[in-house]
Design an enzyme around this catalytic site. Structure first.
Site, mmCIF file in Angstrom:
data_model
loop_
_atom_site.group_PDB
_atom_site.id
_atom_site.type_symbol
_atom_site.label_atom_id
_atom_site.label_comp_id
_atom_site.label_asym_id
_atom_site.label_seq_id
_atom_site.Cartn_x
_atom_site.Cartn_y
_atom_site.Cartn_z
ATOM 1 N N ASP A 153 29.437 1.795 6.278
ATOM 2 C CA ASP A 153 30.163 1.281 5.117
ATOM 3 C C ASP A 153 29.464 0.096 4.465
ATOM 4 O O ASP A 153 28.656 -0.599 5.093
ATOM 5 C CB ASP A 153 31.564 0.829 5.533
ATOM 6 C CG ASP A 153 32.536 1.979 5.685
ATOM 7 O OD1 ASP A 153 32.095 3.147 5.674
ATOM 8 O OD2 ASP A 153 33.753 1.712 5.831
ATOM 9 N N HIS A 176 28.519 -0.561 9.950
ATOM 10 C CA HIS A 176 28.246 -1.110 8.622
ATOM 11 C C HIS A 176 26.748 -1.333 8.427
ATOM 12 O O HIS A 176 26.109 -1.949 9.281
ATOM 13 C CB HIS A 176 28.963 -2.454 8.426
ATOM 14 C CG HIS A 176 30.456 -2.346 8.373
ATOM 15 N ND1 HIS A 176 31.224 -2.179 9.511
ATOM 16 C CD2 HIS A 176 31.317 -2.376 7.329
ATOM 17 C CE1 HIS A 176 32.504 -2.106 9.161
ATOM 18 N NE2 HIS A 176 32.582 -2.222 7.840
#
Length: 297
Positions: A89, A233
């Protein structure tokens, strides 16, 4: 409630959007409370209390990333899968994303990158590199507002549409959408339906966005199981004591664990059967999404 999506999102003649039982019951409850207030205004505390309780239930459902009470939600791969879907992400990040791509290449792994539209617009070459290496570029809103779940239908639609256009301009065609922190409201499902996008959250996340401790992040992802969707992430990964983004320390060990378990790492489009994936919404389709004045659910 049933609504046919306009041309440009899902094709005309495709199935119309249908609310979940919880959302449908909420429509009826609001209507019943309105009628009750008109017929027996002296009982207004009861009518108001029933609506407030319903809103609390909707809010709780929207705060649970793996809940499907507000609409279809891919939190695990279809049964029988021997793959794990890796997802990253908040990128693309010009420092971290290329190094993540290299680590994935070394392991022969594929992943899905849920991109912030503004960042994709600033780094279109990096989006193309993600795609060139066999990964997928997905939609993670345009500005990543942490209050996304509190936006009205117009604000949500704008975040989805602008991110879809920015990623599309760089060559991507997202098929999946993930809201910030996985939180949403009942307004989101019909917006995604219109855009031809599918909500995809996760079965487990490493919390590398809040913890720079690689061992702690790996503990959260221990013993990967077939069918899981794992979240890390490449953007906003917390830095460890060595000042390196912790995802760069976690990913090699995680990939080694997957190999040891006999699991392959795939992107979401690869891992989900083609017949089970919503058709992609192009940048042009995203531009055709209705405005805030249209069809609030």
């Amino acid at each position: 409630m049933s609504r046919t999506a306009p041309a440009g999102g899902r094709e005309t003649g495709s199935p119309s959007w249908r609310p979940t039982p919880l959302v449908r019951a909420s429509f009826w409850l609001h209507g019943g409370a309105g009628c009750g207030l008109w017929l027996a205004p002296q009982l207004w505390p009861w009518w108001l209390g029933s609506v407030a309780a319903n809103h609390a239930v909707l809010a709780a459902a929207g705060m649970a990333p793996r809940s499907a009470l507000l609409g279809p939600n891919l939190a695990r791969l279809p049964p029988g899968s021997r793959q794990v879907a890796l997802s990253f992400d908040d990128g693309p990040d010009p420092e971290v994303t290329p190094r993540v791509l290299d680590l994935l290449d070394e392991a022969g792994a594929r992943a899905s990158f849920f991109l912030i539209g503004q960042r994709a617009a600033r780094h279109p070459a990096l989006v193309r590199e993600i795609l060139r290496r066999g990964h997928s570029a997905e939609n993670h809103t345009h500005t990543h507002p942490l209050h996304f779940a509190a936006l009205g239908p117009g604000g949500m639609r704008r975040e989805v549409r602008e991110a879809q256009a920015a990623i599309g301009a760089a060559g991507g065609a997202p098929r999946f959408f993930r809201p910030p922190a996985g939180m949403r409201s009942p307004f989101l499902d019909p917006i995604l339906f219109t855009a031809g996008l599918r909500l995809a959250n996760w079965s487990r996340r490493g919390a590398d966005g809040v913890s720079g401790n690689a061992a702690r992040v790996l503990r959260r992802l221990r013993d990967p199981q077939p069918g899981e969707i794992l979240l890390l992430h490449d953007g906003n990964s917390r830095r460890g004591a060595d000042r390196r983004p912790v995802v760069l320390a976690v990913l090699p060990e995680l990939l080694a664990r997957l190999r040891a378990a006999g699991l392959s790492a795939a992107s979401l489009p690869q891992a989900v059967a083609a017949s089970d994936v919503a058709p992609p919404a192009s940048a042009a389709a995203a531009e055709s999404l209705p405005s805030a004045a249209d069809a609030s659910p």
